[in-house]
Design a protein around this motif. Structure first.
Motif, PDB file in Angstrom:
ATOM      1  N   TYR A 295       0.858  -1.184   0.000  1.00 39.73           N
ATOM      2  CA  TYR A 295       0.000   0.000   0.000  1.00 39.73           C
ATOM      3  C   TYR A 295       0.898   1.239   0.000  1.00 39.73           C
ATOM      4  O   TYR A 295       1.072   1.902   1.028  1.00 39.73           O
ATOM      5  CB  TYR A 295      -0.935  -0.015   1.210  1.00 39.73           C
ATOM      6  CG  TYR A 295      -1.896  -1.183   1.185  1.00 39.73           C
ATOM      7  CD1 TYR A 295      -3.146  -1.052   0.583  1.00 39.73           C
ATOM      8  CD2 TYR A 295      -1.539  -2.413   1.725  1.00 39.73           C
ATOM      9  CE1 TYR A 295      -4.027  -2.126   0.531  1.00 39.73           C
ATOM     10  CE2 TYR A 295      -2.413  -3.492   1.673  1.00 39.73           C
ATOM     11  CZ  TYR A 295      -3.643  -3.341   1.075  1.00 39.73           C
ATOM     12  OH  TYR A 295      -4.515  -4.401   1.010  1.00 39.73           O
ATOM     13  N   PRO A 296       1.474   1.577  -1.132  1.00 40.33           N
ATOM     14  CA  PRO A 296       2.543   2.586  -1.177  1.00 40.33           C
ATOM     15  C   PRO A 296       2.070   4.033  -1.107  1.00 40.33           C
ATOM     16  O   PRO A 296       2.885   4.921  -0.871  1.00 40.33           O
ATOM     17  CB  PRO A 296       3.211   2.314  -2.525  1.00 40.33           C
ATOM     18  CG  PRO A 296       2.118   1.740  -3.380  1.00 40.33           C
ATOM     19  CD  PRO A 296       1.266   0.926  -2.444  1.00 40.33           C
TER      20      PRO A 296
ATOM     21  N   LEU B 138      -8.816   3.617  -5.863  1.00 43.59           N
ATOM     22  CA  LEU B 138      -8.058   3.512  -4.621  1.00 43.59           C
ATOM     23  C   LEU B 138      -8.626   2.365  -3.795  1.00 43.59           C
ATOM     24  O   LEU B 138      -9.850   2.230  -3.661  1.00 43.59           O
ATOM     25  CB  LEU B 138      -8.134   4.809  -3.814  1.00 43.59           C
ATOM     26  CG  LEU B 138      -7.744   6.107  -4.522  1.00 43.59           C
ATOM     27  CD1 LEU B 138      -7.838   7.285  -3.543  1.00 43.59           C
ATOM     28  CD2 LEU B 138      -6.354   6.021  -5.115  1.00 43.59           C
ATOM     29  N   THR B 139      -7.733   1.545  -3.233  1.00 41.79           N
ATOM     30  CA  THR B 139      -8.145   0.406  -2.419  1.00 41.79           C
ATOM     31  C   THR B 139      -7.456   0.477  -1.070  1.00 41.79           C
ATOM     32  O   THR B 139      -6.227   0.606  -0.991  1.00 41.79           O
ATOM     33  CB  THR B 139      -7.780  -0.923  -3.100  1.00 41.79           C
ATOM     34  OG1 THR B 139      -8.331  -0.951  -4.425  1.00 41.79           O
ATOM     35  CG2 THR B 139      -8.323  -2.105  -2.315  1.00 41.79           C
TER      36      THR B 139
ATOM     37  N   VAL C   4      -3.675   7.629   5.324  1.00 44.97           N
ATOM     38  CA  VAL C   4      -4.291   6.310   5.163  1.00 44.97           C
ATOM     39  C   VAL C   4      -3.568   5.536   4.058  1.00 44.97           C
ATOM     40  O   VAL C   4      -3.458   6.020   2.923  1.00 44.97           O
ATOM     41  CB  VAL C   4      -5.783   6.447   4.807  1.00 44.97           C
ATOM     42  CG1 VAL C   4      -6.416   5.072   4.641  1.00 44.97           C
ATOM     43  CG2 VAL C   4      -6.506   7.276   5.855  1.00 44.97           C
ATOM     44  N   PRO C   5      -3.070   4.318   4.332  1.00 50.68           N
ATOM     45  CA  PRO C   5      -2.386   3.533   3.297  1.00 50.68           C
ATOM     46  C   PRO C   5      -3.369   3.003   2.250  1.00 50.68           C
ATOM     47  O   PRO C   5      -4.398   2.411   2.594  1.00 50.68           O
ATOM     48  CB  PRO C   5      -1.760   2.376   4.084  1.00 50.68           C
ATOM     49  CG  PRO C   5      -1.858   2.759   5.527  1.00 50.68           C
ATOM     50  CD  PRO C   5      -3.045   3.653   5.636  1.00 50.68           C
ATOM     51  N   VAL C   6      -3.045   3.211   0.988  1.00 48.85           N
ATOM     52  CA  VAL C   6      -3.902   2.724  -0.092  1.00 48.85           C
ATOM     53  C   VAL C   6      -3.053   2.261  -1.271  1.00 48.85           C
ATOM     54  O   VAL C   6      -1.883   2.616  -1.405  1.00 48.85           O
ATOM     55  CB  VAL C   6      -4.889   3.808  -0.602  1.00 48.85           C
ATOM     56  CG1 VAL C   6      -5.819   4.273   0.498  1.00 48.85           C
ATOM     57  CG2 VAL C   6      -4.150   4.974  -1.235  1.00 48.85           C
ATOM     58  N   GLN C   7      -3.686   1.463  -2.120  1.00 49.82           N
ATOM     59  CA  GLN C   7      -3.185   1.175  -3.453  1.00 49.82           C
ATOM     60  C   GLN C   7      -3.886   2.113  -4.427  1.00 49.82           C
ATOM     61  O   GLN C   7      -5.033   2.504  -4.206  1.00 49.82           O
ATOM     62  CB  GLN C   7      -3.488  -0.276  -3.835  1.00 49.82           C
ATOM     63  CG  GLN C   7      -2.847  -1.303  -2.922  1.00 49.82           C
ATOM     64  CD  GLN C   7      -3.383  -2.699  -3.166  1.00 49.82           C
ATOM     65  OE1 GLN C   7      -4.417  -2.888  -3.808  1.00 49.82           O
ATOM     66  NE2 GLN C   7      -2.686  -3.697  -2.635  1.00 49.82           N
ATOM     67  N   ALA C   8      -3.208   2.477  -5.505  1.00 46.00           N
ATOM     68  CA  ALA C   8      -3.803   3.351  -6.521  1.00 46.00           C
ATOM     69  C   ALA C   8      -3.475   2.807  -7.898  1.00 46.00           C
ATOM     70  O   ALA C   8      -2.338   2.398  -8.162  1.00 46.00           O
ATOM     71  CB  ALA C   8      -3.280   4.779  -6.378  1.00 46.00           C
TER      72      ALA C   8
END
Length: 712
Positions: free
Chosen positions: A585-586, A637-638, A703-707
Motif C-alpha cells: 500500500y505505497p 483507490l483500495t 491512510v495507506p492505499v493502493q492506486a
C-alpha cells in the motif's frame, strides 16, 4: 425589499453580512465592511446561504418513516408525542443508559442548540454524549488530560513573533486558533510585514504554506517523529526555557531520554525533511520571545495522533511558548472568564473515571465519549446497548469509516431521531426527521465559538426571515421532550470540552413560556453588555478595553505540565521501533479542506457542484504520469480493509509523490464504492486498524492505499 445586518453561522469566522431580501426570498448577500473583525470579508459558504434559505438542499417540514421505508409529513408536535411514547417504552424496559445523543458541526454555531441538548441529557440522566469533536480533534482533549493546560493560553496574532502552524489550512477552513478566521491569508501577510515568522508543517504545500517563511513538508503519519526530533534538538542545544520548565513543567528528564533515539538523521529519513531544515526550524521557534505551535485537524486525524499532539505541546512548553507575565490577552471573553495569570491546570485523565462505555474500559473525554465507538455501543454486549439515538445537526454515517459495517450497526437502533435543517444520508435512516430553522430564522449570539475571535466582540442576530410552517428551533425540541418526560431544562452558557453539570456560571430554568429571544437576552445580560445595547447595534459591539495583562504566578502551587507521562514514554518507544512501511500500500491519503464546503454541508449546493461535480482525488503530477492517468481521468483507490473508491483526478503541484489528498464528508456511503460517483473517502479508513489508545481515533489521514488507473 430590505437589508439586514447579521453574521454568518457556517463556521467559527462568524463573518459580518448584509442580507437583502424581498417577500421572504434572499436577493443578495454581501460582506459587512463595518464589521470590526471580518471587515467585509466572507467566503463562498456565506454566499451559499442564499440558495439554501431559498429552498436548495433544505428540509422544509418534519417527517416520519413508514414501515415500508417511505416517509410522510408529520407535524413537529405530533412527532414529539410519538417520540416520547417510544422513548419512554425503551427507557422503561432498558434503562436511561440506553439513550444517547450525537451532535455534529451543524449545531456548533447555533448558540442555543448544544447547551439545550446537553441540558436535556443531564436532565434525563444519561451520560452518553458523542459529537463531531471526537471525530477529528479529540487528541487535543487527550493531550490536555495527560499533560495539563497552561491557563493563560498561547500567543496569537498580532502579538506572536513566531507561529508554527501544524496540519491546518485556515485559508480553506477559516479555523485556526491563534489566527483571525476571516481572511486569514491577508492577516498572515500583514503579520509577516510586521515581523512575525510563520513555520507551516503540512504534507501538502497549502495556500498557507505558500505564504509561510518556512514549510516543513512532513511525510504523512510522521508528525510524532518530527516533533520528537525537534524537541531533541532544542534540548541538545540548550535552547529550552529553563525558568519556565523549572516552574511549570515536570518529567523533563524523562522526555529528554525518551526523545534521545530521534536523532536528526533518523528523523530526516522518516519525515523527508533534511537535518539542516530541522535545525533551522527548532532554532527559529525556540529563539523567539513570543512563540506558539497551533494545530488543526490534520495532525489530530493521522497515525499516532495522540502522541503527535503531546509532542507538539511539549515542544511549546519546553520553549515557554505561552503567554507570560506582561503579555496582553486581546480576547478575554464576553463574560471575562479567560484567566490572566501564569498558572497550570494539572492533568486530570477523566477517561479513567466516571461512567464507562460498555464495550471498552473508557470514561468521558472532555465530557463526551469517542464517536468511533458509537456503532459498537449500539450493538452492545451482555451489559446492554444504546437503543435510542438523538442525532443533532450532523451526519454520523459520513463521519464514520467502513460504511458496510457501520450502517448495519446503526440500523440496529430501536429509535433514531434526526434534528436538522437538511435531509442527509443519516436522516434518511431515521424514524423521525425534525425540521429546524435556518440561520436567519431564529435569534442567535456569536458566543458559541467566541474563543476563536482575535478580540473581544459580541454580536446578536435577530430573525428577519419567517420559518416555514411546522419548522421549530433546535432547542425547542429538547424543551418539548423534557416537558413530555416531566423534566426541567436548566440552560447553561455554551462551553465545549466539559460536561453540562461542570460548566461554570449561572443557569436558567426553561419553561413552556420561554422564547428564543428570552434565552439570548439571558445570555447577553450576563456579560460585558446587555441585550438591548447589542440589539441597538446589529453589527456588533467591540470591547477593546477588555484586554488583560497576564500577571505573575502566585506562590508555587505544585501544578505542573506533565511533558512525558509513562504512557507517552511507551508510545514514543513504540513509534521509534515501528516503521509505517507497507509495501503493498505505497500511497498515503491525507485529508484536505475545500472552501466551498464545511464537512458534509454544502456538498450538494449548486455553486459547489459547478466547480466540483464530484469529490476530486488530488494527486502529484509525477504519480499521475506513473499511473498513466491524465487530469480528469479516473483512478481506483483500495484500502487495507478492501474498501474501494473510484474518482476523477485533479493535479495538485503542492503534493509530494506518493501522497493523495481527498475531502471527507462527500459521497454516498449507502452505495458500493464502485457505484458511488461522489467518492466517500471513509471506505478507505479502518474502524479497527491503527486505532489510538484512549480516544479510539481511527487513522483518517495518512491512510495507506493502493492506486491504479481505472478504465470504466
Amino acid at each position: 425589499m430590505s437589508t439586514h445586518t447579521t453574521y454568518c453561522r457556517n463556521c467559527a469566522a462568524a463573518c459580518g453580512l448584509k442580507v437583502t431580501h424581498e417577500d421572504g426570498v434572499i436577493q443578495d448577500i454581501r460582506g459587512d465592511r463595518d464589521h470590526p473583525v471580518s471587515q467585509g470579508y466572507f467566503c463562498i459558504k456565506g454566499a451559499a446561504t442564499k440558495d439554501f434559505h431559498n429552498g436548495e438542499d433544505r428540509l422544509l417540514g418534519s417527517r416520519r418513516r413508514n414501515a415500508d421505508g417511505t416517509f410522510e409529513d408529520i407535524d413537529a408536535e405530533t412527532a414529539m408525542d410519538e417520540i416520547h411514547e417510544k422513548l419512554s417504552a425503551i427507557i422503561a424496559q432498558y434503562g436511561i443508559e440506553s439513550v444517547a445523543l450525537y451532535y455534529g458541526t451543524g449545531s456548533n454555531c447555533n448558540v442555543l442548540s448544544v447547551p439545550a441538548a446537553k441540558a436535556w441529557m443531564d436532565a434525563i440522566g444519561s451520560p452518553y454524549l458523542f459529537s463531531s469533536m471526537t471525530v477529528d480533534q479529540s487528541a487535543k482533549w487527550v493531550t490536555a488530560g495527560r499533560m495539563g493546560v497552561y491557563l493563560a493560553g498561547k500567543h496569537k496574532l498580532p502579538e506572536a513573533d513566531v507561529l508554527m502552524i501544524v496540519g491546518t489550512n485556515p485559508a480553506a477552513s477559516h479555523a485556526c486558533y491563534g489566527m483571525p478566521s476571516p481572511n486569514p491569508i491577508k492577516h498572515m501577510r500583514d503579520a509577516r510585514k510586521a515581523g512575525t515568522t510563520f513555520i507551516v508543517v503540512d504534507p501538502r504545500k497549502t495556500e498557507l504554506a505558500r505564504s509561510a517563511d518556512l514549510h516543513l513538508p512532513v511525510r504523512p503519519g510522521q508528525d510524532a517523529a518530527l516533533f520528537a526530533g525537534l524537541i531533541r534538538i532544542v534540548l541538545d542545544e540548550g535552547l529550552e526555557d529553563k525558568a519556565f520548565c523549572a516552574r511549570f513543567t515536570t518529567s523533563l528528564e524523562r522526555l529528554r531520554a525518551a526523545v534521545a533515539p530521534f536523532t536528526p538523521d533518523h528523523v530526516a529519513a522518516r519525515t523527508g525533511i533534511d537535518s539542516d531544515t530541522l535545525y533551522k526550524a527548532a532554532r527559529i521557534f525556540a529563539g523567539a520571545r513570543r512563540k506558539s505551535a497551533l494545530t488543526g485537524t490534520g495532525s489530530a486525524m493521522g497515525l499516532n495522533s495522540n502522541l503527535a499532539e503531546q509532542m507538539i505541546e511539549a515542544l511549546t512548553a519546553i520553549c515557554g511558548g505561552y503567554r507570560r507575565a506582561g503579555d496582553i490577552i486581546h480576547n478575554t471573553g464576553y463574560y471575562g472568564g479567560t484567566p490572566a495569570q501564569e498558572a497550570v491546570l494539572p492533568p486530570n485523565r477523566t477517561w479513567e473515571n466516571g461512567p464507562k462505555l460498555r464495550t471498552v474500559d473508557i470514561g468521558p473525554i472532555g465530557g463526551e465519549y469517542p464517536t468511533s465507538r458509537l456503532p459498537q455501543e449500539i450493538v452492545g454486549n451482555e451489559k446492554g446497548r444504546i437503543r435510542a439515538l438523538i442525532h443533532l445537526g450532523g451526519n454520523l454515517v459520513k463521519a464514520l469509516p467502513e460504511p458496510d459495517r457501520t450502517i448495519p450497526m446503526i440500523e440496529q437502533l430501536d429509535l433514531l431521531v434526526s434534528i436538522d435543517v437538511r435531509d442527509n444520508v443519516t436522516s434518511r435512516m431515521a424514524d423521525y426527521l425534525i425540521a429546524t430553522s435556518g440561520h436567519y430564522e431564529h435569534h442567535d449570539f456569536n458566543l458559541a465559538l467566541e474563543y476563536m475571535l482575535p478580540t473581544t466582540f459580541a454580536q446578536i442576530a435577530e430573525p428577519f426571515l419567517t420559518k416555514p410552517a411546522g419548522v421549530i428551533e433546535d432547542w425547542e425540541f429538547f424543551r418539548g421532550m423534557a416537558h413530555r418526560m416531566g423534566k426541567t431544562l436548566h440552560m447553561r452558557r455554551p462551553f465545549y470540552g466539559m460536561a453540562h453539570r461542570d460548566i461554570p456560571g449561572p443557569e436558567l430554568e426553561i419553561t413552556d413560556q420561554t422564547t428564543g429571544e428570552d434565552l439570548i437576552r439571558w445570555l447577553a445580560d450576563g456579560g460585558r453588555s446587555n441585550y438591548d445595547e447589542l440589539r441597538a447595534n446589529p453589527g456588533g459591539v467591540h470591547f477593546p478595553e477588555a484586554e488583560a495583562v497576564v500577571q505573575v504566578a502566585n506562590d508555587d502551587d505544585s501544578a505542573r505540565l506533565d511533558l512525558c507521562p509513562s504512557d507517552v514514554e511507551d508510545e514514543l518507544r513504540g513509534v521509534y521501533e515501528a516503521q509505517d512501511d507497507l509495501a503493498d500500500y505505497p500511497f498515503r491519503v491525507i485529508s484536505r479542506r475545500l472552501i466551498e464546503v464545511m464537512n458534509s454541508a454544502y456538498t450538494q449546493a449548486s455553486q459547489t457542484r459547478r466547480r466540483f461535480p464530484t469529490n476530486p482525488i488530488y494527486m502529484n503530477v509525477e504519480d499521475m504520469t506513473r499511473l498513466d492517468v491524465a487530469e480528469g481521468g479516473t483512478v481506483r483507490l483500495t484500502g487495507r480493509t478492501g474498501g474501494v473508491v473510484i474518482g476523477r483526478v485533479r493535479k495538485d503541484t503542492g503534493l509530494q509523490p506518493g501522497v493523495i489528498a481527498m475531502c471527507h464528508g462527500w459521497g454516498n456511503p449507502e452505495l458500493p464504492g464502485e457505484r458511488d460517483p461522489d467518492v466517500f473517502s471513509g471506505r478507505l479508513v479502518s474502524l479497527d486498524q491503527d486505532l489510538e489508545s484512549i480516544n479510539f481515533m481511527p487513522r483518517q489521514s495518512s491512510v495507506p492505499v493502493q492506486a491504479q488507473r481505472h478504465d470504466a
